[in-house]
Enzyme design. Structure first.
Site, PDB file in Angstrom:
ATOM      1  N   LYS A 107      61.409  49.307  -2.383  1.00 32.31           N
ATOM      2  CA  LYS A 107      60.388  48.434  -2.877  1.00 32.31           C
ATOM      3  C   LYS A 107      60.505  47.221  -2.900  1.00 32.31           C
ATOM      4  O   LYS A 107      59.851  46.263  -3.140  1.00 32.31           O
ATOM      5  CB  LYS A 107      59.670  48.882  -4.019  1.00 32.31           C
ATOM      6  CG  LYS A 107      59.000  50.438  -4.134  1.00 32.31           C
ATOM      7  CD  LYS A 107      58.538  50.914  -5.375  1.00 32.31           C
ATOM      8  CE  LYS A 107      57.707  52.075  -5.247  1.00 32.31           C
ATOM      9  NZ  LYS A 107      58.814  53.127  -5.227  1.00 32.31           N
TER      10      LYS A 107
HETATM   11  C1  PLP Z   1      58.280  54.558  -4.642  1.00 30.69           C
HETATM   12  C2  PLP Z   1      58.907  55.481  -4.174  1.00 30.69           C
HETATM   13  C3  PLP Z   1      59.008  56.392  -3.090  1.00 30.69           C
HETATM   14  C4  PLP Z   1      57.375  56.642  -2.663  1.00 30.69           C
HETATM   15  O1  PLP Z   1      57.049  55.733  -1.834  1.00 30.69           O
HETATM   16  P1  PLP Z   1      55.307  55.753  -1.501  1.00 30.69           P
HETATM   17  O2  PLP Z   1      55.160  54.210  -0.623  1.00 30.69           O
HETATM   18  O3  PLP Z   1      54.573  55.471  -2.739  1.00 30.69           O
HETATM   19  O4  PLP Z   1      55.124  56.858  -0.791  1.00 30.69           O
HETATM   20  C5  PLP Z   1      59.691  57.205  -2.664  1.00 30.69           C
HETATM   21  N1  PLP Z   1      61.208  57.090  -3.207  1.00 30.69           N
HETATM   22  C6  PLP Z   1      61.539  56.319  -3.957  1.00 30.69           C
HETATM   23  C7  PLP Z   1      62.919  56.137  -4.581  1.00 30.69           C
HETATM   24  C8  PLP Z   1      60.617  55.354  -4.524  1.00 30.69           C
HETATM   25  O5  PLP Z   1      60.826  54.463  -5.242  1.00 30.69           O
END
Ligand code: PLP
Length: 432
Positions: A107
């Site tokens: 993210k």
């Molecule tokens: C946010 C997150 C996901 C999921 O991602 P999406 O874009 O919401 O599908 C998967 N793994 C981790 C570690 C995350 O922080």
């Protein structure tokens, strides 16, 4: 490039307006009017370009009406300012490690891009509101830290997030304010939603969201799929299959946008835990959102994935067409821990509980061989889930320096009752 809301396809906004709004007023998600095709020359030569060159080429068409070429270059450079290694885990199966950024989760990419593009397009000072149960909050806090003209207010459920995650939210200061709500994550989410819908508040303050609903956090996630294909080619593969740990489905949908732009991808796999609304949809054609259940891969504990509408939009709502490009896969917690253990024993690679499911999906896909490389996205560093990793592998995983640094710092948060009135009063008093 213009953007429309998935709920009203005849009204268009430019990129800047879509970023500042976040969620469309009709509750839809903004979606690009068209998906630009990249030149064959660029696609054929991906492996000869630098990550910045790839990033600029991929994102340019989506934002160039609103952001100058010079600024696009700077934003992409700062967004991709860490490594994206592709590491072989077992035969023909590779981990795309997306955890080398400041908060050690994928993210970071979307958060860094959004903060810089919001700053570039915003007409006035903005306040970013985020309800968080962990990774989103830390990535947003870090990505927006010290960005001029933007204040960030994070709400998290008191006592319900891990110590490390809490320290990542509460130790930065400056333009980042952490509010500790006496409630659960859903309460935080509900308070933030009420603020977005509060006309009186929105007349005074320019509020926006920084979860993957926001186009500026969602779209740049397509960049690393291109970086991965470039690297797979350098390692001698002709084709790739991507397996993506999925919760709100922003990440995988961004990858599928990349494929629509011309990135050659043989197939996508959406890996989930027992919150398997989308795998069920792919198998049956019936989309049936349901309340989420808690699991050890908690960033994917989503019962109604917000980006499903975008996935569906990309394929004109056709289940048949989506299923040609995308399959689902899911594991229970028990199975996930077994995969983590087996992978560690056999290949000496430490998976986090999210990446583990995506890895296992490739092992069982029958799609990989010495020409076709399976790539799973390692969405977070395993140390972010140290308790689970330690237990599953029977080890004592050391904390990486980046996480260690935070633990000794001073926590600063504002305690608040689980009550929208209190939050509104706080915003009105402290921001203008
Ligand atoms: C946010 C997150 C996901 C999921 O991602 P999406 O874009 O919401 O599908 C998967 N793994 C981790 C570690 C995350 O922080």
């Amino acid at each position: 490039m213009r953007y429309y809301s998935t709920n009203s396809k005849d009204q268009f906004l430019n990129f800047g307006e879509a970023v500042e709004e976040g969620l469309a007023p009709d509750n839809g998600l903004y979606f690009p009017e068209s998906i630009p095709k990249l030149s064959q020359e660029f696609i054929d030569n991906l492996h000869n370009y630098s990550k910045e060159e790839i990033g600029i080429e991929v994102i340019r068409n989506f934002i160039k009406d609103d952001i100058s070429e010079e600024e696009i270059k700077r934003i992409v450079r700062e967004t991709l300012d860490f490594d994206f290694p592709l590491k072989e885990v077992s035969k023909d199966i590779f981990s795309l490690e997306l955890f080398h950024g400041p908060t050690m989760a994928f993210k970071d990419v979307g958060a860094r891009f959004m903060s810089r593009s919001l700053r570039a397009v915003a007409k006035k000072d903005s306040i970013v509101l985020v309800a968080t149960s962990g990774d989103t909050g830390s990535a947003v806090a870090n990505g927006f830290y010290k960005i001029p003209g933007i204040q960030v207010v994070l709400l998290y459920p008191s006592g319900k997030i891990s110590k490390i995650q809490e320290m990542q939210l509460t130790t930065l200061g400056e333009n980042i304010t952490a509010i500790e709500v006496d409630g659960v994550f859903d309460d935080c989410q509900s308070i933030v939603k009420q603020a977005f819908l509060d006309d009186e508040l929105n007349k005074k303050l320019s509020l926006t969201s920084a979860n993957s609903i926001n186009v500026a956090r969602w779209l740049p996630q397509s960049l690393y799929y291109f970086l991965a294909v470039a690297e797979a080619r350098r390692q001698g593969f002709d084709e790739v299959v991507f397996s993506v740990p999925s919760g709100n489905f922003g990440n995988i949908t961004a990858g599928m946008i990349g494929a629509r732009m011309g990135l050659p991808v043989k197939h996508f796999i959406a890996a989930t835990n027992m919150n398997k609304v989308v795998p069920d949809y792919l198998n049956t054609g019936i989309y049936n959102p349901s309340p989420s259940v808690p699991t050890i891969s908690n960033a994917m504990d989503v019962g109604a994935p917000s980006n499903f509408v975008r996935l569906s939009e990309l394929y004109g709502g056709s289940h048949e067409k989506i299923s040609e490009d995308l399959s689902g896969y899911f594991l229970t917690d028990l199975e996930t821990k077994k995969v983590m253990k087996d992978c560690y024993k056999s290949h000496n690679y430490i998976l986090d509980p999210h990446g583990a499911i995506a890895y296992d999906a490739l092992l069982n896909s029958g799609l990989t061989n010495d020409k076709t490389c399976g790539i799973f996205l390692e969405t977070a560093h395993p140390a972010k889930f140290k308790d689970i990793v330690d237990e599953a592998l029977d080890i004592d995983l050391p904390l990486p320096e980046k996480l260690k640094e935070i633990v000794g710092k001073e926590k600063v948060s504002i305690k608040m009752d689980n009550n929208y009135g209190a939050f509104k009063a706080f915003l009105s008093k402290n921001y203008k």
